[in-house]
Design a protein around this motif. Structure first.
Motif, mmCIF file in Angstrom:
data_model
loop_
_atom_site.group_PDB
_atom_site.id
_atom_site.type_symbol
_atom_site.label_atom_id
_atom_site.label_comp_id
_atom_site.label_asym_id
_atom_site.label_seq_id
_atom_site.Cartn_x
_atom_site.Cartn_y
_atom_site.Cartn_z
ATOM 1 N N THR A 56 -75.108 62.383 21.095
ATOM 2 C CA THR A 56 -75.956 61.710 22.080
ATOM 3 C C THR A 56 -75.393 60.368 22.539
ATOM 4 N N GLY A 57 -74.327 59.921 21.898
ATOM 5 C CA GLY A 57 -73.745 58.629 22.259
ATOM 6 C C GLY A 57 -74.513 57.453 21.673
ATOM 7 N N ASN A 58 -75.315 57.710 20.664
ATOM 8 C CA ASN A 58 -76.109 56.665 20.034
ATOM 9 C C ASN A 58 -75.319 56.087 18.866
ATOM 10 N N ALA A 59 -74.787 54.895 19.044
ATOM 11 C CA ALA A 59 -73.965 54.266 18.006
ATOM 12 C C ALA A 59 -74.791 53.908 16.781
ATOM 13 N N GLY A 60 -76.061 53.624 16.961
ATOM 14 C CA GLY A 60 -76.926 53.262 15.838
ATOM 15 C C GLY A 60 -77.039 54.383 14.820
ATOM 16 N N LEU A 61 -77.219 55.621 15.286
ATOM 17 C CA LEU A 61 -77.314 56.753 14.367
ATOM 18 C C LEU A 61 -75.993 57.005 13.656
ATOM 19 N N THR A 62 -74.902 56.842 14.389
ATOM 20 C CA THR A 62 -73.586 57.033 13.781
ATOM 21 C C THR A 62 -73.347 56.005 12.687
ATOM 22 N N VAL A 63 -73.678 54.757 12.965
ATOM 23 C CA VAL A 63 -73.505 53.690 11.975
ATOM 24 C C VAL A 63 -74.439 53.926 10.789
ATOM 25 N N LEU A 64 -75.661 54.343 11.048
ATOM 26 C CA LEU A 64 -76.619 54.604 9.971
ATOM 27 C C LEU A 64 -76.131 55.720 9.047
ATOM 28 N N GLY A 65 -75.677 56.814 9.623
ATOM 29 C CA GLY A 65 -75.161 57.922 8.817
ATOM 30 C C GLY A 65 -73.954 57.507 7.994
ATOM 31 N N THR A 66 -73.058 56.742 8.593
ATOM 32 C CA THR A 66 -71.880 56.260 7.876
ATOM 33 C C THR A 66 -72.276 55.285 6.777
ATOM 34 N N ALA A 67 -73.204 54.388 7.059
ATOM 35 C CA ALA A 67 -73.632 53.401 6.066
ATOM 36 C C ALA A 67 -74.303 54.077 4.872
ATOM 37 N N ILE A 68 -75.129 55.066 5.117
ATOM 38 C CA ILE A 68 -75.783 55.775 4.019
ATOM 39 C C ILE A 68 -74.741 56.481 3.160
ATOM 40 N N ALA A 69 -73.757 57.104 3.788
ATOM 41 C CA ALA A 69 -72.703 57.793 3.036
ATOM 42 C C ALA A 69 -71.904 56.810 2.190
ATOM 43 N N VAL A 70 -71.551 55.658 2.759
ATOM 44 C CA VAL A 70 -70.771 54.662 2.025
ATOM 45 C C VAL A 70 -71.571 54.117 0.841
ATOM 46 N N VAL A 71 -72.841 53.802 1.068
ATOM 47 C CA VAL A 71 -73.685 53.283 -0.017
ATOM 48 C C VAL A 71 -73.824 54.323 -1.116
ATOM 49 N N PHE A 72 -74.006 55.578 -0.759
ATOM 50 C CA PHE A 72 -74.135 56.638 -1.754
ATOM 51 C C PHE A 72 -72.849 56.792 -2.554
ATOM 52 N N ILE A 73 -71.710 56.730 -1.889
ATOM 53 C CA ILE A 73 -70.422 56.836 -2.583
ATOM 54 C C ILE A 73 -70.238 55.678 -3.551
ATOM 55 N N VAL A 74 -70.558 54.460 -3.114
ATOM 56 C CA VAL A 74 -70.419 53.285 -3.977
ATOM 57 C C VAL A 74 -71.340 53.401 -5.190
ATOM 58 N N LEU A 75 -72.580 53.798 -4.979
ATOM 59 C CA LEU A 75 -73.513 53.962 -6.094
ATOM 60 C C LEU A 75 -73.047 55.051 -7.062
ATOM 61 N N ALA A 76 -72.484 56.125 -6.531
ATOM 62 C CA ALA A 76 -71.985 57.196 -7.395
ATOM 63 C C ALA A 76 -70.803 56.715 -8.230
ATOM 64 N N ILE A 77 -69.910 55.939 -7.624
ATOM 65 C CA ILE A 77 -68.756 55.413 -8.357
ATOM 66 C C ILE A 77 -69.211 54.472 -9.463
ATOM 67 N N VAL A 78 -70.161 53.599 -9.164
ATOM 68 C CA VAL A 78 -70.689 52.671 -10.176
ATOM 69 C C VAL A 78 -71.347 53.448 -11.310
ATOM 70 N N LYS A 79 -72.119 54.464 -10.975
ATOM 71 C CA LYS A 79 -72.804 55.270 -11.997
ATOM 72 C C LYS A 79 -71.798 56.010 -12.878
ATOM 73 N N ILE A 80 -70.746 56.547 -12.283
ATOM 74 C CA ILE A 80 -69.728 57.273 -13.047
ATOM 75 C C ILE A 80 -68.977 56.311 -13.967
ATOM 76 N N ARG A 81 -68.632 55.142 -13.478
ATOM 77 C CA ARG A 81 -67.939 54.151 -14.319
ATOM 78 C C ARG A 81 -68.805 53.693 -15.479
ATOM 79 N N LYS A 82 -70.100 53.507 -15.239
ATOM 80 C CA LYS A 82 -71.024 53.128 -16.315
ATOM 81 C C LYS A 82 -71.122 54.235 -17.350
#
Length: 85
Positions: A56-82
């Motif tokens: 749809t050309g909506n940059a907000g949704l693209t950024v939101l989807g990317t941000a959620i993926a990045v946050v989830f990856i970071v949280l998963a890495i922290v959880k695995i290291r712990k």
């Protein structure tokens, strides 16, 4: 009415899966399976947001989807290291 019911059922299932995936009482194969299901759901939602944002050309949704993926990856890495320590 039906939307509320479906939302309640999905919330119970996801909350149960998240709790069980982190519990030491649940056997390891079940925890791995539940973690994989959660991973598929999260990345599916992120992929859907990114796809709709690009389509749809909506940059907000693209950024939101990317941000959620990045946050989830970071949280998963922290959880695995712990867990390894």
């Amino acid at each position: 009415m039906m939307d509320d019911f479906i939302e309640l059922i999905l919330e119970l299932i996801l909350d149960g899966a998240i709790e069980a995936a982190g519990s030491k009482r649940v056997p390891m194969p079940v925890r791995i399976l539940l973690a994989a299901i959660i991973l598929i759901l999260v990345f599916g939602v992120c992929g859907l947001l990114i796809y709709i944002g690009v389509d749809t050309g909506n940059a907000g949704l693209t950024v939101l989807g990317t941000a959620i993926a990045v946050v989830f990856i970071v949280l998963a890495i922290v959880k695995i290291r712990k867990h390894k320590k």
